[in-house]
Scaffold this motif. Structure first.
Motif, PDB file in Angstrom:
ATOM      1  N   HIS A   1      -5.023  -3.073  -4.933  1.00 52.70           N
ATOM      2  CA  HIS A   1      -3.604  -2.777  -5.076  1.00 52.70           C
ATOM      3  C   HIS A   1      -3.275  -2.479  -6.537  1.00 52.70           C
ATOM      4  O   HIS A   1      -3.661  -3.229  -7.443  1.00 52.70           O
TER       5      HIS A   1
ATOM      6  N   ASP B   1      -2.147   1.585  -3.440  1.00 50.76           N
ATOM      7  CA  ASP B   1      -3.478   1.041  -3.686  1.00 50.76           C
ATOM      8  C   ASP B   1      -4.469   2.185  -3.801  1.00 50.76           C
ATOM      9  O   ASP B   1      -4.163   3.335  -3.449  1.00 50.76           O
TER      10      ASP B   1
ATOM     11  N   THR C   1      -5.432   4.111  -0.400  1.00 47.87           N
ATOM     12  CA  THR C   1      -4.392   5.055   0.024  1.00 47.87           C
ATOM     13  C   THR C   1      -4.349   6.255  -0.910  1.00 47.87           C
ATOM     14  O   THR C   1      -4.186   7.401  -0.465  1.00 47.87           O
TER      15      THR C   1
ATOM     16  N   SER D   1       0.803  -1.218   0.000  1.00 47.80           N
ATOM     17  CA  SER D   1       0.000   0.000   0.000  1.00 47.80           C
ATOM     18  C   SER D   1       0.835   1.267   0.000  1.00 47.80           C
ATOM     19  O   SER D   1       0.309   2.352  -0.227  1.00 47.80           O
ATOM     20  N   TYR D   2       2.134   1.150   0.279  1.00 50.90           N
ATOM     21  CA  TYR D   2       2.998   2.341   0.357  1.00 50.90           C
ATOM     22  C   TYR D   2       4.328   2.001  -0.289  1.00 50.90           C
ATOM     23  O   TYR D   2       5.050   1.100   0.167  1.00 50.90           O
TER      24      TYR D   2
END
Length: 503
Positions: A190, A129, A132, A71-72
């Motif tokens: 994602h 994703d 986020t 996610s990051y």
């Protein structure tokens, strides 16, 4: 079965620095209650965010990972985005410093909201994703609703804030609906997983709608249209002129640069790989043509300075979107051609941010402290009274128009046209060229007004207009000088920027 999620705090350092800046601003305002100290903490925090991002971006790292999805994603891309947002924050703080010290605007709230917006921008560049991505984009945008309406006693400011809020809520709803439908068709959010599923490389999750279902096309279209709001693309553009003109000048400068740059970053994140180019390309090509054409034609009729810059920024958004519109045509070509189109869009966005901020900084310097942008007639002869500021504004205007000696803007136009020609979209390159010629009219009109003779009153003396001011505050002069120098440097070193934007 339990799922283990990895967390890498080193990857999150730029986000920590930005969020920490917001917290420190609140504490400083609460404990010291001194405007100068609050401004200093906010500025120092933004600079620290830039430095941390440069250090963290030297190595690719990921966090909040589950199985094959993260996610990051921290790296060169996120570092570039964080640096741009950090420097924008420093520049806007410098432009706003005189008004914050002299006016009724609460400094603590102003700096806190600006730091929160910067935090959203920093996270946006590393989003891996859709959740986020959307949350970061809204964190970037939400503080701007309040900043636009923070000028007390101004009905125009309040109306601008309400307009921005209402339209933005609708656009966010469209974006979330698109993301939800996309999750229904793929079973994932994602970005790394979306691409293979949508292109048929991997099967969708159990229970998901077949990828070739018409719902997928609807989902992609809604997601792209919702994100296009952030760049003020037609038909989601009507909020921009009224909002920019009603907001305080430094906020309008941040809104026209940070919000647009954030929208470009979000669009690039979803169209470069996850979303199929055969579906996003035609949508973005139509948006690009409509946006640049409408923006330029309406800008010709504007009499207020900020509204002219607002409609100009709408047209500039069309130029940024144009290279993304040829992704469908380059789907079967080499990765180098596709990477060139993406790099052209991002490089143009960075150069636009620099030139637009320089233009707003010059307007702030030419206006009384706390005043709005005034009309174009208010700047008549301002270049004669303030030669350096007038020269900086002209340089920014000709750069936005794509003329020499504004080499940064000229390079940006050339890069976009070259990317379109390489992608086989000669017709779109022609549209860009025609619109660039149309844009010359209003850019040169404002530039000529700066050096036009000052009107003479019936008594024989010069007419004093809102553009007269004996002394330019030092923070504003510093911001104008640095942005102008940045535009000049980027104009002489264009290849460095183009190489840095190849994700």
């Amino acid at each position: 079965m339990s799922v283990v999620q990895s967390i890498d705090h080193l990857a999150l350092l730029p986000a920590y620095a930005a969020a920490g800046t917001a917290v420190l601003v609140l504490l400083t305002d609460l404990l010291l209650a001194r405007r100068g100290a609050t401004l200093a903490v906010a500025g120092a925090g933004a600079v620290a965010t830039v430095l941390v991002a440069l250090l963290a971006g030297r190595q690719t790292r990921s966090t909040f990972c589950v199985a094959d999805g993260c996610s990051y994603l921290a790296g060169g891309r996120s570092a570039l985005v964080a640096v741009v947002f950090g420097l924008l924050t420093v520049g806007v703080l410098a432009l706003a410093a005189p008004a914050l010290r002299a006016g009724p605007t609460p400094t603590g709230e102003y700096c806190f909201l600006l730091a929160c917006s910067m935090t959203g921008g920093v996270v946006l560049g590393a989003a891996g994703d859709l959740i986020t991505l959307i949350v970061a984009l809204e964190t970037l945008t939400l503080p701007l609703y309040v900043l636009v309406g923070l000028r007390r006693g101004s009905q125009a400011s309040a109306e601008a804030a309400v307009t921005f809020f209402v339209v933005s809520v609708v656009a966010t709803s469209v974006t979330l609906l698109g993301a939800a439908l996309l999750h229904a068709t793929t079973g994932t959010l994602h970005l790394a997983r979306l691409g293979p599923v949508l292109t048929g490389g991997t099967p969708p999750a159990a229970g998901a709608v077949p990828v070739d279902h018409p719902l997928t096309t609807v989902a992609v279209t809604l997601l792209v249209l919702g994100l296009a709001f952030k760049v003020a693309a037609v038909p989601l553009h009507a909020w921009a002129p009224a909002t920019y003109d009603g907001a305080p000048l430094p906020v309008a400068a941040y809104l026209s640069t940070a919000s647009k740059f954030g929208g470009v970053v979000a669009l690039l994140a979803v169209v470069q790989g996850p979303l199929p180019a055969t579906r996003t390309g035609p949508v973005l090509a139509v948006l690009a043509v409509a946006t640049m054409t409408v923006g330029n034609l309406v800008a010709l009729r504007q009499q207020r300075t900020v509204r002219l810059l607002a409609w100009s920024s709408v047209a500039q958004a069309g130029y940024i979107l144009a290279p993304l519109g040829v992704l469908a045509l380059t789907a079967g070509r080499t990765g180098a051609v596709r990477d060139t189109a993406v790099a052209a869009a991002l490089a143009y966005a960075v150069l636009f941010v620099v030139l637009e901020l320089a233009a707003f900084a010059a307007v702030v310097a030419l206006r009384p402290v706390g005043a709005d942008g005034g009309t174009i007639a208010d700047h008549r002869g301002a270049g004669r009274r303030h030669p350096l500021v007038g020269a900086a504004l002209v340089l920014a205007l000709v750069g936005l128009a794509g003329l020499p000696p504004g080499l940064a803007g000229l390079f940006a136009k050339v890069v976009v046209v070259r990317a379109l020609l390489d992608g086989g979209a000669g017709w779109l390159a022609l549209v860009v060229a025609v619109n660039a010629v149309i844009g010359l009219a209003y850019y040169l009109r404002l530039a000529a007004t700066l050096y036009a003779p000052t009107p003479v009153a019936t008594s024989g003396g010069p007419v004093v207009t809102g553009a007269d001011r004996p002394v330019i505050p030092r923070p504003v002069a510093a911001a104008l000088t640095l942005t102008t120098l940045a535009a000049v440097v980027l104009g002489f070193a264009p290849q460095l920027l183009l190489d840095a934007t190849r994700w």
